[in-house]
Scaffold this motif. Sequence first.
Motif, mmCIF file in Angstrom:
data_model
loop_
_atom_site.group_PDB
_atom_site.id
_atom_site.type_symbol
_atom_site.label_atom_id
_atom_site.label_comp_id
_atom_site.label_asym_id
_atom_site.label_seq_id
_atom_site.Cartn_x
_atom_site.Cartn_y
_atom_site.Cartn_z
ATOM 1 N N THR A 161 44.365 44.351 26.873
ATOM 2 C CA THR A 161 45.322 45.018 27.476
ATOM 3 C C THR A 161 46.578 45.460 26.725
ATOM 4 O O THR A 161 46.742 44.793 25.886
ATOM 5 N N THR A 162 47.137 46.416 27.167
ATOM 6 C CA THR A 162 48.720 47.008 26.459
ATOM 7 C C THR A 162 49.594 46.794 27.595
ATOM 8 O O THR A 162 50.765 47.242 27.413
ATOM 9 N N GLN A 163 49.457 46.183 28.669
ATOM 10 C CA GLN A 163 50.332 46.209 29.970
ATOM 11 C C GLN A 163 50.771 44.717 30.320
ATOM 12 O O GLN A 163 49.901 43.751 30.241
ATOM 13 N N LEU A 164 52.033 44.363 30.211
ATOM 14 C CA LEU A 164 52.532 43.010 30.371
ATOM 15 C C LEU A 164 52.202 42.413 31.771
ATOM 16 O O LEU A 164 51.949 41.352 31.938
ATOM 17 N N ASP A 165 51.932 43.456 32.747
ATOM 18 C CA ASP A 165 51.535 43.091 34.006
ATOM 19 C C ASP A 165 50.191 43.176 34.381
ATOM 20 O O ASP A 165 49.706 42.797 35.505
ATOM 21 N N ARG A 166 49.450 43.259 33.489
ATOM 22 C CA ARG A 166 47.900 43.049 33.632
ATOM 23 C C ARG A 166 47.312 41.837 32.722
ATOM 24 O O ARG A 166 47.405 41.777 31.570
ATOM 25 N N GLY A 167 46.685 40.897 33.408
ATOM 26 C CA GLY A 167 46.242 39.749 32.674
ATOM 27 C C GLY A 167 44.542 39.762 32.886
ATOM 28 O O GLY A 167 44.040 40.613 33.593
ATOM 29 N N TRP A 168 44.056 38.825 31.963
ATOM 30 C CA TRP A 168 42.612 38.568 32.071
ATOM 31 C C TRP A 168 42.123 37.606 33.146
ATOM 32 O O TRP A 168 42.821 36.457 33.514
ATOM 33 N N ASP A 169 41.206 37.881 34.181
ATOM 34 C CA ASP A 169 40.819 37.201 35.413
ATOM 35 C C ASP A 169 39.462 36.377 35.076
ATOM 36 O O ASP A 169 38.952 35.738 35.807
ATOM 37 N N GLY A 170 39.026 36.565 33.753
ATOM 38 C CA GLY A 170 37.869 35.686 33.246
ATOM 39 C C GLY A 170 36.759 36.243 33.543
ATOM 40 O O GLY A 170 35.668 35.577 33.390
ATOM 41 N N THR A 171 36.522 37.810 33.732
ATOM 42 C CA THR A 171 35.145 38.375 34.018
ATOM 43 C C THR A 171 35.066 39.303 32.475
ATOM 44 O O THR A 171 36.120 39.464 32.001
ATOM 45 N N PHE A 172 33.737 39.773 32.542
ATOM 46 C CA PHE A 172 33.379 40.568 31.322
ATOM 47 C C PHE A 172 32.494 41.505 32.218
ATOM 48 O O PHE A 172 31.433 40.998 32.577
ATOM 49 N N LYS A 173 32.619 42.840 32.164
ATOM 50 C CA LYS A 173 31.689 43.887 32.789
ATOM 51 C C LYS A 173 31.391 43.405 34.061
ATOM 52 O O LYS A 173 30.349 43.523 34.614
ATOM 53 N N GLY A 174 32.522 42.881 34.891
ATOM 54 C CA GLY A 174 32.323 42.508 36.335
ATOM 55 C C GLY A 174 31.793 41.521 36.574
ATOM 56 O O GLY A 174 31.643 40.933 37.993
ATOM 57 N N GLU A 175 31.528 40.524 35.583
ATOM 58 C CA GLU A 175 30.634 39.213 35.877
ATOM 59 C C GLU A 175 31.722 38.081 35.595
ATOM 60 O O GLU A 175 32.474 38.310 34.337
ATOM 61 N N ASP A 176 31.617 37.074 36.018
ATOM 62 C CA ASP A 176 32.554 35.825 36.073
ATOM 63 C C ASP A 176 31.856 35.249 34.549
ATOM 64 O O ASP A 176 30.622 35.132 34.586
ATOM 65 N N LEU A 177 32.739 35.004 33.618
ATOM 66 C CA LEU A 177 32.320 34.332 32.540
ATOM 67 C C LEU A 177 32.270 32.847 32.730
ATOM 68 O O LEU A 177 32.985 32.163 33.480
#
Length: 297
Positions: free
Chosen positions: A252-268
């Motif tokens: 991400t390059t956006q301060l208001d966008r974080g990582w929700d723990g998914t990759f390619k739509g799947e929960d890791l």
Amino acid sequence: SIFIMHADSIQFQASGVDEIIIFLTSTDSLGCSTTDSLILEYDFFIEEERDTLIICRGDSIFLNPDFNPDYDYVWSPAEGLISGITASNPLAAPDENILYTADISTDGCDGRKEVYVIVHDVPIIQSLQADPVQVAPGFESMLLVETIPPDVDVVWMPQESLDNPFVHNPIATPEETTTYIVTATNTEGCIVVDSITVFIEDLPCEIPYVFLPNAFSPNGDGVNDVLYVRGEHIERLTLIIYNRWGEEVFRTTQLDRGWDGTFKGEDLPPDVFAYHLEVECIGGEFFSQKGNVSLIR
């Protein structure tokens, strides 16, 4: 024989500024006439009209710039005279309207000159404020000048970082610490000048002012579900998350966008992930950090 002569006529002629020629014509009893002349040098004064001068309170002015160096002057009253009462062209700084009189003399001749000085009030800056007085680069601070009387004209300098330099309350957006100078002018042309400084904050671009948690738990409970970069003065950032095999799973390059723990739509699944963070803060400073973050479920 003796001839008795008497003056039949006398004529005057001004031949210069400082002399008069007198022509004397005399005729004897036989009708013969002769003319002779006499040159008289003189000094005299023509009474001058009153001069009127205008100044602002606190200023000074010369009373007699066209003075004659051959004349002697004595001025009165002495109030407000900086150069003294015997100066030919005295410098005066009166506080109120005043009539100065000069008694002038040279070679026994006398004269007088009057100079009336009108003193105008200077506007008063009652208060000068900046709100806030300390800002981040490019952020706004409202300047405010209150004057007596309130309807004077104002000009602010420098003008580059002001939305309107001709109002009493301009908005300033300085990129660096700036001293703003305000000039207030009343209807008589009298001015007053003051200044105020808006300071630019020294914004640290480092931990703890830039912060990425070392763990998060995307389990849907509404607490710490998303991994965000935190910081009040971040202007630009790049955050990259890698799994243990070096594969990029989030960017991400956006301060208001974080990582929700998914990759390619799947929960890791729970694991430890590596990250690379680069930040540019307001003011141009950079911060870079590499580390690990734990995903907990």
